[in-house]
Structure formats: C-alpha cells, structure tokens
Enzyme design. Structure first.
Site, PDB file in Angstrom:
ATOM      1  N   ASN A  14       9.438   1.705   5.324  1.00 39.19           N
ATOM      2  CA  ASN A  14       9.424   3.083   5.865  1.00 39.19           C
ATOM      3  C   ASN A  14       9.146   3.165   7.369  1.00 39.19           C
ATOM      4  OD1 ASN A  14       6.769   2.322   5.289  1.00 39.19           O
ATOM      5  ND2 ASN A  14       6.140   4.388   4.742  1.00 39.19           N
ATOM      6  N   GLU A  28      -2.783  -2.715   2.809  1.00 40.54           N
ATOM      7  CA  GLU A  28      -2.594  -1.307   3.189  1.00 40.54           C
ATOM      8  C   GLU A  28      -1.595  -0.736   2.199  1.00 40.54           C
ATOM      9  OE1 GLU A  28      -4.156   0.272   5.521  1.00 40.54           O
ATOM     10  OE2 GLU A  28      -5.083  -1.361   6.633  1.00 40.54           O
ATOM     11  N   CYS A  73       3.112   6.753   3.852  1.00 38.22           N
ATOM     12  CA  CYS A  73       1.949   6.463   2.996  1.00 38.22           C
ATOM     13  C   CYS A  73       0.912   7.560   3.095  1.00 38.22           C
ATOM     14  CB  CYS A  73       1.348   5.115   3.377  1.00 38.22           C
ATOM     15  SG  CYS A  73       0.854   5.009   5.092  1.00 38.22           S
TER      16      CYS A  73
END
Ligand code: NAP
Length: 470
Positions: A149, A244, A278
């Site tokens: 992304n 993450e 995210c």
C-alpha cells in the site's frame, strides 16, 4: 526488472507480471525467485557487513544524504511508477515521495547520533571503582518484508535506519507492487558497496519464509497483515523482530465535536489510498444525537471525491490494488447490508474501483468492522455515551492508532487514556503520521516501534564495556 544481489542484476526463469490495476496493462515483469536465490542474497549481505561497518558514521550519513538528493531529482519518475503499480492518485504518490525523502533525510541525520551512555556501576552493590559505558552496535543483516500500500515509504522506514546503524539489508518487496522499491534499491547501490543492499522478489510464502527462518539473518522488520505477522513471530526463532501490522482504527465523535472537522477527518482518513491504509479510519463511533447530521455532512463531502484515471491530477479516488481486492470489499459491505446496515452513498464496484462508501447502523458483530476492511468504506456505529464509545473502540483485536473529536478536555483525556492504541490523536483522525514519531500498535497491531530514532533502537544491540580501575 531484475533483482539486485551483491551488486549484480539477477533475473530468473519464472517471471511474474506486474499489472496496472487501472487498465490491467503489464508494466514490467519480476523474477519469482526461490530459496537458492534468497540464500545467495543472505550470503552477499553477510559478506558485505565488513565494508559497511568499517565506514565512519560521517561517511554513512553523507552517502544517505547523497541518496536523498538522487531521490529528489527523480521524484516525478518514482511517483509515476508508484501510481502505475498501486493505482493511487498521482498527487498521493507525490506525497509518498515527499515523505520518503523526509524519512531518508531523518535517517541520514540519525546516522550521526548512534551512541551509548556511561553507566554508573557504583550505584550497584560492589560496583565501586569501575568506569563503564555502552555502545550501540549493528545487528548484522536486516531483512525488510513490506506490503503493497505504501511500498516506498514503508520500505525506507526499514532500510534507511538499518543502514544508518550499519546493517546490511535484504528487501523482499510485495509481489503486487515491487517496482518502485527495486528502482530505489538501485539508487542506494550506487552509493554503498555491493551487497549492502539486496532485493529478492518471489512469493512471501517461499522467499519471505526462507529469510524469516534463516539463522544468517539477524533481524526481521515486517510490515503487513496480522495473519502473516503472527506466522513470522512463530517462525523467527531468536532473531529480533519488529511487526507493524494491520489496524481497525476508531474515530470517536462525541456530541460536542466540531462535526465539519470530523467529517474532513473521515474524508482523508477513510478514503486516502482507496482506504488501503493501516491507520485508516475504519470505524466511526458517534454519539446518537449527532449521528444523523454527521451522516448527511459526510455523504455531501464523500460525493465530491473524483474517481478516475490515477495519473490524472484531478483524481482523488484511485483503484484498489486489484479487482480481487475490490471484490472482497464488495462482498464484506454486501454482507453488512444483509445483516441490517444501511448504505448512505457508494456501495458500487467497477473493476478494481470501489466507490467511496458511507454505511450507517453498523454493529460490532458485522465482519465489516469486526475485522480490518481494506477499502474506501466509512462505517458508522452509533453509541449512547462516551463510556460506550470507548468500549466499542476497544472491542477489537487491533490497537494501532485512534482519533477522538470533542471540545471537552475531560472527555478528551478520558478517551486518550482508556483507548488501547499506540497513538491517540485529539481532534485529528488516526490517519496521521510524521516520520519521526514513534509509530507502532498495541495488541495484534504489532510489536516494536518505527520512526527513525525508534527503529534504530530496534536495529542495534547494546554492549557494555566495564573498566576495573581499582
Ligand atoms: P501481507 O499479505 O501480509 O504481505 C506483506 C508482505 O509479506 C509481502 O511482501 C508478502 O509477500 C510477504 N509475505 C506473505 N507471506 C509471507 C510469509 N509466510 N513469510 C514472510 N513473508 C510473507 O500484507 P499486504 O496485504 O501486502 O498489506 C496489507 C496489510 O498490511 C494490512 O493489514 C495493513 O493494515 C498492513 N499494514 C500495516 C502497516 C503498519 O505500519 N502497521 C502499514 C501498512 C500496511 P507477497 O507479496 O509475495 O505475498
């Protein structure tokens, strides 16, 4: 595009096409490498450790600053490629480039600040007469495994601090969007000795897994989904790991909030990068009494978004990473509607596009909000009061970031203290990050922090040296 291993371009027999999700055209091909190639990269990265570690911090910093200049010079070309492979609007790609330049610059600065501290051993029993100090030492080889992304900036968040503290690096870029990162690795390789920076393309389940389980790799720095992150944490053994992972970030809107400000926050937070963020706003938790007014304002602003060719500067909503990804979002929204949710605008898929969607009367048992939905959807969950808002905000396995909109300081602090997330912003949506701040989630959203100074902490080991002066 070839891989870069030990300073050499390496191709492969098996190739995968990288396609533009907007028009399905093939942009380039990449090798689908296998374990032997990952092993070669590990050997080259280990062989290059000495060449990097013998460099002064001054030199490492200067070299990183040189790459900053090269990236600035190529900003538009990189942004163009990023838009082609991810489908994000060109203006968003330019922002990613600006942030990438900033992240790299922060690492170039941090390369001069990697040091330990003196430790007063005489504060402990029998420690009198010592002089002791710590050093921060490189770990060795860092493997960076990254998602599609924000492929460039998220990879730089790993490899720039890794190199700043003199680790060599192997990048495993996302198979769907590997090109911008591979092109960036070439810029780094022009400055640093062969083998300091290596790229290995191929499936995560094979080459990614090989890097994770190798005992010749000293650190895994991973950004991606919770599912993959959990697998990595189980397989990595004794090596250091930073994870993450995904988010399901709440935006709490209390009745006394500035609704226009909150609506603006959703437009940016839920629809940026077609919702594939995210820390995107994934749940709007709003007090009943203002929910109708908020919904109307949000619909008006959402309908102003311009869906179209991501290379057109007027476009504000691009495609998802693939038609398959858009179909998954479509199915999740449709299921929510079947369970009682109400679409206020959107809810339509066209190929890899999914229209910006506002959906009301959502409840926490719906898959749409129980799990992370990676698409341009703004689900509204109505609540009775601040207590219920906090309970709903915390009712998820995730805990990345959160935003709270209110004009009451007491409620702002209550939410800030009680919401379980790595970051809570007041009067700002969760979808905000500066590249120097400590970034990383609680609960299943991850382990460890990024943000250059914090990443350096995770990419070095501490040695204490004690001199007995008695
Ligand atoms: P993903 O499917 O987990 O993939 C991420 C990377 O891991 C890719 O390079 C992938 O390779 C690789 N991989 C897959 N299986 C692996 C395995 N068994 N061992 C090692 N590596 C493996 O995630 P994604 O769909 O690309 O990204 C979306 C997710 O990332 C979302 O959940 C989003 O919230 C999260 N994310 C988190 C942050 C953050 O900072 N917290 C930032 C951005 C995104 P292949 O491409 O070859 O499968």
């Amino acid at each position: 595009m070839d891989m870069l291993i030990g300073g050499k371009h390496i191709s492969g027999e098996d190739l995968s096409e990288v396609k533009n999700p907007y028009n399905n055209e093939v942009i380039d091909t990449i090798p689908i490498a296998h374990r032997q190639t990952a092993d070669l990269a590990i050997t080259e990265a280990n062989n290059a450790k000495e060449s990097l570690q013998e460099m002064s911090a001054f030199k490492v910093s200067n070299k990183l600053f040189n790459v900053v200049e090269k990236l600035k010079d190529n900003r538009e070309d990189f942004a163009h490629l990023l838009t082609l492979e991810v489908g994000k609007p060109i203006n968003e790609s330019l922002v990613e480039l600006d942030r990438s330049i900033e992240t790299l610059k922060l690492a170039a600065e941090e390369a001069k600040r990697i040091y330990g501290e003196s430790v007063p051993l005489d504060a402990g029993l029998n420690g009198k007469g010592f002089f002791a100090f710590t050093q921060r030492l490189p770990l060795g080889v860092v493997a960076a495994i990254t998602p599609f992304n924000y492929p460039l900036n998220l990879t730089i968040h790993k490899i720039a601090p890794a190199i700043a503290c003199k680790n060599t690096v192997i990048i495993k870029p996302p198979t769907e969007a590997p090109l911008t990162v591979m092109k960036f690795a070439e810029l780094l390789n022009e400055e640093f000795p062969d083998g300091v920076i290596n790229t290995v393309t191929g499936y995560g389940s094979e080459v990614g897994d090989y890097l994770v389980t190798s005992n010749q790799v000293n650190k895994i720095s991973f950004t991606g989904s919770v599912t993959t992150g959990l697998m990595i944490s189980q397989k990595a053994g004794m090596k250091k790991v930073t994870l993450e992972l995904g988010g399901n970030d709440p935006m709490v809107v209390l009745a006394d909030a500035n609704l226009d400000k909150a609506v603006k926050g959703v437009i940016n937070g839920a629809f940026l990068n077609a919702g594939q963020v995210c820390m995107g706003v994934k749940r709007i938790i709003i007090e009943n009494e203002v929910a109708d007014e908020f919904g109307q304002k949000l619909v008006t602003e959402t309908e102003k978004l311009v869906m179209g060719d991501p290379l057109d500067a007027k476009t504000t909503l691009g495609t998802l990473i693939s038609e398959k990804a858009a179909m998954q979002v479509e199915e999740t929204v449709n299921n929510a509607v079947n369970e009682g949710a109400e679409i206020l605008t959107g809810g339509v898929r066209e190929g890899a596009f999914y229209h910006a969607t506002v959906i009301d009367n959502v409840s926490m048992d719906m898959d749409l909000v129980a799990n992370e939905t990676f698409g341009p959807v703004a689900p509204i969950i109505r609540v009775g009061d601040v207590e219920e808002a906090i309970k709903v905000a915390n009712g998820t396995e995730y805990g990345l970031q959160a935003g709270v909109f209110t004009s009451d300081y007491a409620n702002a602090m209550k939410c800030a203290q009680e919401i379980e997330a790595g970051t809570v912003f007041i009067n700002k949506q969760s979808t905000f990050r500066t590249d120097n701040m400590p970034f990383g989630g609680f609960k299943n959203s991850g382990v460890g922090k990024e943000g250059i100074k914090y990443a350096v902490g995770e990419m070095t080991k501490t040695k204490l040296i004690g001199l007995n002066l008695r």
